[in-house]
Design a protein around this motif. Structure first.
Motif, PDB file in Angstrom:
ATOM      1  N   ILE A  44       0.650  -1.103  -0.146  1.00  0.00           N
ATOM      2  CA  ILE A  44       0.149   0.098  -0.077  1.00  0.00           C
ATOM      3  C   ILE A  44       0.808   1.207  -0.062  1.00  0.00           C
ATOM      4  O   ILE A  44       0.355   2.374   0.014  1.00  0.00           O
ATOM      5  CB  ILE A  44      -0.962  -0.060   1.380  1.00  0.00           C
ATOM      6  N   GLY A  45       2.097   1.092   0.071  1.00  0.00           N
ATOM      7  CA  GLY A  45       2.985   2.249   0.111  1.00  0.00           C
ATOM      8  C   GLY A  45       3.016   3.194  -1.038  1.00  0.00           C
ATOM      9  O   GLY A  45       2.878   4.457  -0.681  1.00  0.00           O
ATOM     10  N   LEU A  46       2.751   2.912  -2.314  1.00  0.00           N
ATOM     11  CA  LEU A  46       2.761   3.802  -3.404  1.00  0.00           C
ATOM     12  C   LEU A  46       1.470   4.575  -3.109  1.00  0.00           C
ATOM     13  O   LEU A  46       1.307   5.697  -3.683  1.00  0.00           O
ATOM     14  CB  LEU A  46       2.581   2.895  -4.618  1.00  0.00           C
ATOM     15  N   LEU A  47       0.210   4.117  -2.445  1.00  0.00           N
ATOM     16  CA  LEU A  47      -0.918   5.285  -2.516  1.00  0.00           C
ATOM     17  C   LEU A  47      -0.574   6.271  -1.555  1.00  0.00           C
ATOM     18  O   LEU A  47      -1.083   7.246  -1.625  1.00  0.00           O
ATOM     19  CB  LEU A  47      -1.793   4.240  -1.580  1.00  0.00           C
ATOM     20  N   SER A  48       0.675   6.141  -0.509  1.00  0.00           N
ATOM     21  CA  SER A  48       0.984   7.369   0.262  1.00  0.00           C
ATOM     22  C   SER A  48       1.217   8.628  -0.702  1.00  0.00           C
ATOM     23  O   SER A  48       1.212   9.582  -0.331  1.00  0.00           O
ATOM     24  CB  SER A  48       2.010   6.933   0.848  1.00  0.00           C
ATOM     25  N   CYS A  49       1.491   8.428  -2.170  1.00  0.00           N
ATOM     26  CA  CYS A  49       2.015   9.420  -3.025  1.00  0.00           C
ATOM     27  C   CYS A  49       0.617  10.248  -3.048  1.00  0.00           C
ATOM     28  O   CYS A  49       0.982  11.459  -3.422  1.00  0.00           O
ATOM     29  CB  CYS A  49       2.589   8.839  -4.208  1.00  0.00           C
TER      30      CYS A  49
END
Length: 628
Positions: free
Chosen positions: A133-138
């Motif tokens: 889910i890290g990319l969603l933090s962008c």
């Protein structure tokens, strides 16, 4: 991200969950991540994991063969790596599905060369990110994410572009090799206006150093999309990973690092090394005392990436005299990657680090008395809390721990040499009541009212069998006060009777004794437990007949009375017991009680405060009338 499922389905057929991406981003920003700044950490983490997979493909490549480059000019933020890259199939599998991570072997699909992603990334523990889910933090700082990637697993693999938007849509294009000549991945963000504080070039460099200062891969920052000035983000390895000419030089380097990170000069440093979990780091001993129970946060890195600056759970509660920086391989992060997951591994690490701290204390006690003295002067409370539960530390340090005694602040070792029988009070106020009298009587009393002190003093015979330890009670003290002769007792009988009557409201008896120092007119002997018992008895009488009264009556014991002991050696007392005016005798007795209560430094009850004020005014009025 998952597109809405609009396909008609027969009744009762399974359907696919739909995802509101905007709602999910809002959930991440307000409940999972502590700040939008984590977007850069997530991008760097993905780049580091890609480099880890690239090194698995080329194990003979030098450690600095592949790197990470950050670009920011106020218009865009770009993170570029020389990692393993993605194929078109990988893009559809991992970038278009929320929660799926390329770091999981299960669920990976074969790429077009037939090599299974799970074989290339066969050890999930080798990677920092594991939740997908890290990319969603962008999306916390941008409305669109562009990913341009080329796989290193196939020499002639084309480049693939993926664009994800905050409304939940995305597009994928296959581009010629010239679009990205070298394998790896580039993520480009066009920040929103409301995210400018997190995407300015200076802030991006600050965040990169904050999160990535201990990364093992080379990271550089460029202050422009086209290149600009290159600034190393992590120019040096962690201080514990470097070589030094002498142990002294190593110790100074660790202390300097601790001062740089925490802002204080450590009293000493403790190097931490747990090979079983790949943990290395340093614990910095605070030079000053901290409040009991106040736990400092510790800086925890996972594989070089900063996880948390406030990781309290890495050390036990009693270790509040140190602050740590550690870098670990095998600890698990939570989904937000801002804390450690509480499991058996973390518990074992915490116990092992506690052993390292105990070993440092033991080493200081055995070989560096000067350091031990400075440490105990600042942190004796932390050591006391440890000694309560650790027999080894108890045997080693109990004689050297400072306590408040009738001989002043001294160690138990010094105190036990003077007093074969050590008396200990149960509260601070009890010690203050008796300290001066007990000292004059030659009694050795330790203040047991502070945290851990009474329990530790009672364990002193385990270390020094020749020493006796007992609780101090009023009978022990009064037994050391000399009685007055019979004639003096009879002459003061009338005054004592009037004083008892005046103080009956406080359940206080009055006695006449002689004791040192003669400057002390009276001693109030009363304990907190006795006061509580008298209060319970009074409430039982007031509630007699009711349910509450029955409960209090069942708990009631014979209520012990307080005792005001007047000192016949004091000139004021000798004058008072000769007073033949009943009202003046009552007032003087009340004043002596109030003065003794004030000297005990315990909280005064409203009735006692009123008595002190009234007796002072009555004595003042009497003195003025006499003068007139």
């Amino acid at each position: 991200m998952t597109l809405p499922d609009t396909t008609p389905h027969p009744a009762g057929a399974d359907r696919t969950f739909q995802v509101d991406l905007r709602g999910l981003v809002d959930l991440l920003s307000h409940h999972l991540y502590s700040s939008p700044r984590v977007y850069l950490r997530e991008l760097m983490q993905n780049a580091v994991d890609a480099l880890t997979a690239r090194h698995a493909l080329a194990p003979d490549a030098p450690a600095d063969a592949f790197g990470i480059r950050l670009y920011a000019d106020g218009e865009v933020v770009r993170v570029e790596d020389d990692g393993v890259g993605l194929t078109e199939a990988d893009v559809h599998t991992f970038l278009a599905t929320i929660g799926r991570s390329s770091k999981r072997a299960s669920g990976a699909s074969p790429d077009e060369s037939g090599r299974d992603m799970g074989r290339i990334i066969d050890q999930r523990a080798d990677f920092i990110g594991q939740f997908g889910i890290g990319l969603l933090s962008c999306f916390l700082v941008a409305d669109e994410i562009q990913v341009l990637s080329r796989s290193a697993r196939t020499p002639d693999a084309p480049a693939v572009e993926w664009r994800g938007r905050g409304d939940g849509s995305y597009s994928v294009r296959v581009l010629p090799v010239s679009a990205r000549p070298r394998p790896g991945t580039t993520v480009t963000l066009t920040p929103r206006a409301d995210a400018a504080e997190w995407t300015r070039p200076a802030q991006v460099l600050t965040l990169a150093r904050h999160f990535g200062s201990l990364l093992r891969h080379p990271v550089t920052f460029h202050d422009g999309p086209g290149g600009g000035t290159a600034t190393p983000v992590n120019p040096e390895a962690a201080p514990w990973a470097r070589s030094y000419p002498t142990p002294g030089a190593r110790a100074r380097a660790l202390a300097s690092y601790g001062e740089e990170v925490f802002g204080f000069t450590p009293l000493d440093t403790i190097e931490l090394d747990l090979p079983a979990v790949g943990l290395k780091g340093v614990a910095c001993v605070l030079p000053e005392a901290v409040p009991a129970g106040r736990r400092h946060g510790h800086r925890v890195h996972l594989k070089g990436m900063l996880l948390s600056e406030q990781a309290e759970e890495i050390l036990p509660e009693w270790a509040f005299f140190v602050r740590c920086v550690v870098d670990a391989e095998s600890l698990r992060p939570t989904a937000s990657r801002e804390a450690l997951y509480e499991d058996d591994t973390l518990a074992a690490v915490r116990d092992a680090l506690a052993d390292r701290l105990r070993a440092w204390i033991a080493r200081a006690a055995a070989s560096d008395p000067e350091l031990l003295g400075r440490f105990l002067q600042a942190h004796h409370l932390a050591v006391k809390s440890l000694a309560v539960h650790d027999d080894e530390i108890l045997r080693m340090l109990l004689p050297w721990l400072p306590f408040e005694t009738t001989d002043g602040h001294c160690t138990l070792d010094e105190f036990a040499r003077t007093h074969r029988t050590v008396l200990v009070t149960s509260s601070v106020e009890e010690f203050r009541q008796v300290a001066s009298i007990a000292s004059a009587a030659g009694l050795g009393v330790v203040n047991g009212g502070y945290t851990y002190d009474r329990e530790l003093v009672h364990r002193l015979p385990e270390i020094r069998p020749e020493t006796n330890v007992a609780d101090l009670d009023p009978a022990t003290l009064t037994a050391h006060l000399d009685p007055v002769d019979r004639e003096t007792e009879l002459a003061a009988a009338a005054y004592l009777a009037q004083a008892r009557d005046a103080l009956a409201v406080f359940d206080c008896d009055v006695a006449l004794r002689t004791f040192q120092p003669a400057s002390a007119p009276a001693l109030l002997v009363d304990s907190r437990e006795a006061r509580h018992e008298r209060t319970r008895s009074r409430l039982a009488r007031e509630q007699e007949g009711g349910l509450w009264g029955d409960i209090l009556g069942a708990l009631q014991r014979e209520a012990p009375r307080a005792q005001l002991i007047l000192n016949q050696l004091n000139p004021l007392v000798r004058t008072a017991v000769a007073i033949d005016e009943p009202e003046l005798a009552r007032t003087s007795a009340e004043a002596l009680y109030g003065q003794a209560a004030l000297l005990s430094r315990r909280p005064l009850r409203p009735a006692e405060s009123s008595l002190i004020n009234r007796s002072f005014l009555d004595l003042l009025a009497h003195a003025l009338r006499k003068d007139s």
